[in-house]
Design a protein around this motif. Structure first.
Motif, PDB file in Angstrom:
ATOM      1  N   VAL A   1      26.724  46.751  36.565  1.00  0.00           N
ATOM      2  CA  VAL A   1      27.434  45.868  36.967  1.00  0.00           C
ATOM      3  C   VAL A   1      28.835  46.302  37.175  1.00  0.00           C
ATOM      4  CG1 VAL A   1      28.836  43.575  36.822  1.00  0.00           C
ATOM      5  CG2 VAL A   1      26.447  43.831  36.472  1.00  0.00           C
ATOM      6  N   PHE A   2      29.720  46.246  38.216  1.00  0.00           N
ATOM      7  CA  PHE A   2      31.211  46.436  38.590  1.00  0.00           C
ATOM      8  C   PHE A   2      31.820  45.244  38.585  1.00  0.00           C
ATOM      9  CE2 PHE A   2      29.713  47.340  42.913  1.00  0.00           C
ATOM     10  CZ  PHE A   2      30.695  46.752  43.688  1.00  0.00           C
ATOM     11  N   ARG A   3      32.954  45.021  38.494  1.00  0.00           N
ATOM     12  CA  ARG A   3      33.842  43.690  38.404  1.00  0.00           C
ATOM     13  C   ARG A   3      34.966  43.852  39.436  1.00  0.00           C
ATOM     14  NH1 ARG A   3      35.457  41.875  32.936  1.00  0.00           N
ATOM     15  NH2 ARG A   3      35.361  44.129  32.586  1.00  0.00           N
ATOM     16  N   ILE A   4      35.149  42.748  40.455  1.00  0.00           N
ATOM     17  CA  ILE A   4      36.159  42.876  41.455  1.00  0.00           C
ATOM     18  C   ILE A   4      36.992  41.592  40.728  1.00  0.00           C
ATOM     19  CG2 ILE A   4      36.957  42.532  43.769  1.00  0.00           C
ATOM     20  CD1 ILE A   4      34.065  43.378  44.710  1.00  0.00           C
ATOM     21  N   GLY A   5      38.169  41.957  40.432  1.00  0.00           N
ATOM     22  CA  GLY A   5      39.143  40.932  40.079  1.00  0.00           C
ATOM     23  C   GLY A   5      40.002  40.465  41.294  1.00  0.00           C
ATOM     24  N   HIS A   6      39.931  39.079  41.657  1.00  0.00           N
ATOM     25  CA  HIS A   6      40.956  38.454  42.621  1.00  0.00           C
ATOM     26  C   HIS A   6      41.723  37.520  41.877  1.00  0.00           C
ATOM     27  CE1 HIS A   6      37.047  36.413  42.932  1.00  0.00           C
ATOM     28  NE2 HIS A   6      36.376  37.332  43.064  1.00  0.00           N
ATOM     29  N   ILE A   7      42.343  37.756  40.920  1.00  0.00           N
ATOM     30  CA  ILE A   7      43.049  36.753  40.068  1.00  0.00           C
ATOM     31  C   ILE A   7      44.606  37.015  39.975  1.00  0.00           C
ATOM     32  CG2 ILE A   7      42.088  38.186  38.186  1.00  0.00           C
ATOM     33  CD1 ILE A   7      42.249  35.795  36.365  1.00  0.00           C
ATOM     34  N   GLY A   8      45.411  36.053  39.846  1.00  0.00           N
ATOM     35  CA  GLY A   8      46.606  36.169  39.534  1.00  0.00           C
ATOM     36  C   GLY A   8      47.530  36.378  40.642  1.00  0.00           C
ATOM     37  N   HIS A   9      48.394  37.664  40.873  1.00  0.00           N
ATOM     38  CA  HIS A   9      49.342  37.872  41.641  1.00  0.00           C
ATOM     39  C   HIS A   9      48.684  38.468  42.817  1.00  0.00           C
ATOM     40  CE1 HIS A   9      53.370  38.292  43.683  1.00  0.00           C
ATOM     41  NE2 HIS A   9      53.317  39.501  43.318  1.00  0.00           N
ATOM     42  N   PHE A  10      48.010  37.883  43.894  1.00  0.00           N
ATOM     43  CA  PHE A  10      47.221  38.246  44.753  1.00  0.00           C
ATOM     44  C   PHE A  10      47.230  37.607  46.155  1.00  0.00           C
ATOM     45  CE2 PHE A  10      42.712  39.352  45.604  1.00  0.00           C
ATOM     46  CZ  PHE A  10      42.857  40.872  45.824  1.00  0.00           C
ATOM     47  N   ASN A  11      46.836  38.175  47.242  1.00  0.00           N
ATOM     48  CA  ASN A  11      47.012  37.619  48.389  1.00  0.00           C
ATOM     49  C   ASN A  11      45.637  38.290  49.483  1.00  0.00           C
ATOM     50  OD1 ASN A  11      47.891  39.915  49.632  1.00  0.00           O
ATOM     51  ND2 ASN A  11      49.864  39.520  49.337  1.00  0.00           N
ATOM     52  N   ASP A  12      45.841  37.719  50.472  1.00  0.00           N
ATOM     53  CA  ASP A  12      44.626  38.052  51.660  1.00  0.00           C
ATOM     54  C   ASP A  12      44.579  39.471  51.759  1.00  0.00           C
ATOM     55  OD1 ASP A  12      44.398  35.467  51.626  1.00  0.00           O
ATOM     56  OD2 ASP A  12      44.596  35.085  53.735  1.00  0.00           O
ATOM     57  N   LEU A  13      46.055  40.214  52.155  1.00  0.00           N
ATOM     58  CA  LEU A  13      45.833  41.524  52.681  1.00  0.00           C
ATOM     59  C   LEU A  13      45.608  42.469  51.143  1.00  0.00           C
ATOM     60  CD1 LEU A  13      48.897  41.979  54.972  1.00  0.00           C
ATOM     61  CD2 LEU A  13      46.486  41.709  55.445  1.00  0.00           C
ATOM     62  N   MET A  14      45.822  41.881  50.149  1.00  0.00           N
ATOM     63  CA  MET A  14      45.372  42.854  49.023  1.00  0.00           C
ATOM     64  C   MET A  14      43.949  42.563  48.880  1.00  0.00           C
ATOM     65  SD  MET A  14      48.297  41.701  46.238  1.00  0.00           S
ATOM     66  CE  MET A  14      48.011  42.424  44.696  1.00  0.00           C
ATOM     67  N   LEU A  15      43.374  41.663  49.024  1.00  0.00           N
ATOM     68  CA  LEU A  15      41.957  41.356  49.151  1.00  0.00           C
ATOM     69  C   LEU A  15      41.314  42.338  49.880  1.00  0.00           C
ATOM     70  CD1 LEU A  15      39.321  40.326  47.719  1.00  0.00           C
ATOM     71  CD2 LEU A  15      39.683  38.276  49.408  1.00  0.00           C
ATOM     72  N   MET A  16      41.708  42.223  51.204  1.00  0.00           N
ATOM     73  CA  MET A  16      41.066  43.059  52.114  1.00  0.00           C
ATOM     74  C   MET A  16      41.458  44.754  51.825  1.00  0.00           C
ATOM     75  SD  MET A  16      39.964  40.784  54.009  1.00  0.00           S
ATOM     76  CE  MET A  16      39.052  42.052  54.734  1.00  0.00           C
ATOM     77  N   GLY A  17      42.492  45.016  51.463  1.00  0.00           N
ATOM     78  CA  GLY A  17      42.195  46.606  50.840  1.00  0.00           C
ATOM     79  C   GLY A  17      41.298  46.635  49.805  1.00  0.00           C
ATOM     80  N   THR A  18      41.294  45.790  48.883  1.00  0.00           N
ATOM     81  CA  THR A  18      40.391  46.007  47.728  1.00  0.00           C
ATOM     82  C   THR A  18      39.045  46.050  48.193  1.00  0.00           C
ATOM     83  OG1 THR A  18      41.533  44.716  46.315  1.00  0.00           O
ATOM     84  CG2 THR A  18      39.174  44.665  45.573  1.00  0.00           C
ATOM     85  N   LEU A  19      38.483  45.134  49.232  1.00  0.00           N
ATOM     86  CA  LEU A  19      36.962  45.267  49.671  1.00  0.00           C
ATOM     87  C   LEU A  19      36.632  46.626  50.636  1.00  0.00           C
ATOM     88  CD1 LEU A  19      36.681  41.456  50.289  1.00  0.00           C
ATOM     89  CD2 LEU A  19      35.908  42.729  48.351  1.00  0.00           C
TER      90      LEU A  19
END
Length: 399
Positions: free
Chosen positions: A341-359
């Motif tokens: 398993v790997f874990r993707i954190g989307h918690i805390g100081h975070f926004n839509d563009l940060m999520l898109m960069g992550t994914l």
């Protein structure tokens, strides 16, 4: 050596990204922790944490990790030999049980497959069978950070009430607080355990116990030895806005600012934001053709998503590819899901563009690591995020 430019993407589910505002708030000269200026800060952060926990009861702040807050909860209400009911929902539940073992508690541990929240029916069954009320507490992990599965504390309270069992309800919300709905008083929780480094957007170093009147009475009657973790002594000093030992002064400056940020956004809006980012991440995982570690659609965590790699592939080798190529840290699998398993954190100081960069980094990493998958996960996540206007936002409340 690979040289990266731009900011490192820290997408583990804690410690989380610390906002610049919080870092600036912490950049203060050392303060006299026995003086009137500190008392103002002390009163402010104690009141602010009552608002975050949604409680009128004391919130005790320790200079510690979440593990320290676990230990504080245990030494105040338990004596060796006391019986506790715990649930094996993941690695952090296992670690909490480990502390109970070291304090020689009698642990009734309900096993699980690490893909679901706590087995509520089994909890109720064991409580109902405990006619002599030997079980002193039920301990559950609200948001299991190792798996991405949620156990609803309110449902545990309901079943305790249903079988009329007097056991304390103790909840680890270390990665839940600030990232998902939590109501210490309204849900009838006796002891809440939390830490600074997750949804509260701070560095590690602060541990929290929110405690009910019932828990305080149990602690007062408990003859067990304790010193540093003694609730009563801390609460006594807190009446003057200070602490019985040297507090983590600069972290408290950061805490005051972090709670201010949460309240500017509105706690309910922060919870909604985390749910949106979780839904978008799961949409990407589904299109990639991968499985989430949490197998219960009703138990998905708003704070993180655990992703299983196909058999024959190593999740840590994949994480290494992502780190070396895109300067992004993803969470590792722990204990029995190590390498799976790997874990993707989307918690805390975070926004839509940060999520898109992550994914995007995950999807490119899947290609480079030759993990079997389908493309298009990032686009699926975008579709979820573009529907944001359909999600009602609560009005921010600034204290």
């Amino acid at each position: 050596m690979t040289v990266h430019t731009g900011r490192h993407f820290l997408q583990i589910p804690g410690p989380t990204n610390v906002p610049d505002r919080v870092l600036r708030a912490m950049d203060m000269p050392t303060l006299d922790h026995r003086g009137p200026e500190f008392a103002e800060l002390g009163f402010a952060v104690l009141a602010s944490m009552q608002r975050v926990f949604r409680t009128q009861q004391p919130v005790i702040i320790f200079p510690s990790s979440g593990t320290g807050a676990w230990e504080a909860a245990m030494v105040n209400v338990f004596a060796p030999g006391d019986k506790v009911l715990m649930c094996e929902t993941g690695q952090f539940a296992v670690l909490w049980r480990g502390i109970a073992d070291k304090f020689k508690l009698d642990v009734d541990f309900i096993p699980s497959d690490w893909r679901h929240g706590a087995d509520l029916a089994e909890i109720e069954k064991r409580l109902a069978a405990d006619k002599q009320h030997t079980i002193k507490a039920v301990c559950v992990v609200h948001n299991e950070t190792s798996t991405g599965c949620v156990t609803p504390p309110l449902e545990v309270r309901k079943l305790l009430d249903r079988v009329k069992h007097p056991a304390l309800l103790m909840v680890d919300t270390i990665s839940g607080l600030g990232s998902m709905e939590y109501e210490h008083d309204a849900w009838g929780i006796d002891v809440s355990v939390a830490g600074s480094q997750k949804g509260l957007m701070l560095p590690p170093g602060l541990g929290f116990n929110a405690v009910s009147e019932k828990a305080l009475a149990v602690a007062k009657a408990n003859p067990g030895m304790r010193s540093y973790w003694d609730w009563q002594e801390v609460i006594s000093f807190n009446k003057l806005g200070t602490f019985p030992y040297t507090p983590a002064t600069n972290l408290l400056y950061g805490l005051r600012e972090a709670v201010k940020m949460l309240e500017e956004e509105g706690l309910e809006n922060a919870w909604t934001r985390h749910k949106r980012h979780s839904a978008a991440t799961r949409a990407a995982v589904k299109v990639w053709g991968l499985e989430t570690q949490c197998a219960d659609p009703a138990a998905h965590s708003p704070a993180l998503t655990g992703v299983r790699v196909p058999d024959g592939h190593d999740a840590d080798a994949f994480r290494k590819v992502v780190l070396e190529n895109f300067d992004m840290s993803l969470g590792t699998g722990l204990n029995k899901v190590k390498g799976k398993v790997f874990r993707i954190g989307h918690i805390g100081h975070f926004n839509d563009l940060m999520l898109m960069g992550t994914l995007a980094g995950v999807e490119m990493g899947l290609d480079l690591a030759k993990i079997p998958h389908r493309s298009g996960g990032v686009l699926a996540a975008m579709d979820v995020l573009k529907g944001r206007d359909a999600v009602p936002m609560a009005k921010a409340q600034v204290a």
